[in-house]
Design a protein around this motif. Structure first.
Motif, PDB file in Angstrom:
ATOM      1  N   GLY A 153       0.730  -1.253  -0.009  1.00  0.00           N
ATOM      2  CA  GLY A 153      -0.061  -0.029  -0.168  1.00  0.00           C
ATOM      3  C   GLY A 153       0.947   1.105  -0.035  1.00  0.00           C
ATOM      4  O   GLY A 153       0.316   2.534  -0.016  1.00  0.00           O
ATOM      5  N   VAL A 154       2.244   1.020  -0.180  1.00  0.00           N
ATOM      6  CA  VAL A 154       3.005   2.384  -0.269  1.00  0.00           C
ATOM      7  C   VAL A 154       3.808   2.244  -1.400  1.00  0.00           C
ATOM      8  O   VAL A 154       4.147   1.361  -1.751  1.00  0.00           O
ATOM      9  N   GLY A 155       3.795   3.619  -2.079  1.00  0.00           N
ATOM     10  CA  GLY A 155       4.532   3.740  -3.450  1.00  0.00           C
ATOM     11  C   GLY A 155       5.974   3.719  -2.976  1.00  0.00           C
ATOM     12  O   GLY A 155       6.535   4.370  -2.158  1.00  0.00           O
ATOM     13  N   VAL A 195      -1.751   2.497 -16.266  1.00  0.00           N
ATOM     14  CA  VAL A 195      -1.415   3.119 -17.358  1.00  0.00           C
ATOM     15  C   VAL A 195      -2.059   1.882 -18.616  1.00  0.00           C
ATOM     16  O   VAL A 195      -1.804   0.653 -18.154  1.00  0.00           O
ATOM     17  N   LYS A 196      -2.555   2.510 -19.515  1.00  0.00           N
ATOM     18  CA  LYS A 196      -3.131   1.599 -20.691  1.00  0.00           C
ATOM     19  C   LYS A 196      -2.342   0.878 -21.295  1.00  0.00           C
ATOM     20  O   LYS A 196      -0.981   1.475 -21.419  1.00  0.00           O
ATOM     21  N   ILE A 237       1.626  10.251 -11.750  1.00  0.00           N
ATOM     22  CA  ILE A 237       1.336   8.726 -11.144  1.00  0.00           C
ATOM     23  C   ILE A 237       1.423   8.910  -9.779  1.00  0.00           C
ATOM     24  O   ILE A 237       0.905   8.072  -9.047  1.00  0.00           O
ATOM     25  N   ARG A 238       2.456   9.569  -8.980  1.00  0.00           N
ATOM     26  CA  ARG A 238       2.547   9.545  -7.670  1.00  0.00           C
ATOM     27  C   ARG A 238       1.521  10.156  -6.935  1.00  0.00           C
ATOM     28  O   ARG A 238       1.376   9.675  -5.784  1.00  0.00           O
ATOM     29  N   ASP A 239       0.728  10.857  -7.620  1.00  0.00           N
ATOM     30  CA  ASP A 239      -0.535  11.452  -6.939  1.00  0.00           C
ATOM     31  C   ASP A 239      -1.749  10.609  -6.954  1.00  0.00           C
ATOM     32  O   ASP A 239      -2.790  11.002  -6.286  1.00  0.00           O
ATOM     33  N   ARG A 240      -1.709   9.804  -7.876  1.00  0.00           N
ATOM     34  CA  ARG A 240      -2.846   8.912  -8.139  1.00  0.00           C
ATOM     35  C   ARG A 240      -2.992   7.601  -7.101  1.00  0.00           C
ATOM     36  O   ARG A 240      -1.904   7.055  -6.792  1.00  0.00           O
ATOM     37  N   VAL A 241      -4.241   7.308  -6.968  1.00  0.00           N
ATOM     38  CA  VAL A 241      -4.414   5.925  -6.288  1.00  0.00           C
ATOM     39  C   VAL A 241      -5.288   5.141  -6.882  1.00  0.00           C
ATOM     40  O   VAL A 241      -6.268   5.621  -7.508  1.00  0.00           O
ATOM     41  N   GLY A 242      -5.414   3.742  -6.769  1.00  0.00           N
ATOM     42  CA  GLY A 242      -6.179   2.859  -7.622  1.00  0.00           C
ATOM     43  C   GLY A 242      -6.073   2.755  -9.149  1.00  0.00           C
ATOM     44  O   GLY A 242      -5.117   2.826  -9.469  1.00  0.00           O
TER      45      GLY A 242
END
Length: 118
Positions: free
Chosen positions: A66-68, A109-110, A99-104
């Motif tokens: 759960g941690v990047g 990435v497609k 991507i760092r700020d995104r969750v779930g």
């Protein structure tokens, strides 16, 4: 001749895997623990490639419990055994720092789907 450039020229690798930003890769990295040496696999998304002559680096990000976690690997390091591409990503940016700020699901990435050539 500059000593630093001479040493860098000796350590250059000819074979570096063909990958781009947005790809999911497995980096096989040698780790020394006491007297033993083992290979640890680090699988994650390529966020950035920094191409400065022989000092090329790749930034790989994975989610661990759960941690990047991000790690920067020098591509010409003797500790990198190989880099495998797991899946290709379809992106329109050179650096994927957003991507760092995104969750779930929004942090995904497609996949790039290529046609088979005859």
């Amino acid at each position: 001749m500059d000593f630093v450039k001479a040493i860098e020229a000796e350590q250059m690798k000819e074979e570096i895997a063909d990958f781009n930003i947005g790809d999911t890769v497995k980096v096989h990295y040698k780790i020394v623990e006491g007297q033993t040496e083992r290979v640890q696999v680090y699988e994650g998304l390529v966020l950035a490639l920094n191409n400065t002559s022989s000092r090329k680096t790749v930034t790989v990000r994975k989610i661990s419990y759960g941690v990047g976690v991000e790690r920067i690997f020098p591509l010409n390091s003797p500790k990198i055994e190989r880099i495998e591409v797991v899946r290709r990503g379809r992106v329109r940016r050179a650096k994927l720092y957003y991507i760092r700020d995104r969750v779930g699901k929004s942090a995904k990435v497609k996949e790039l789907i290529r046609r088979k050539e005859k």
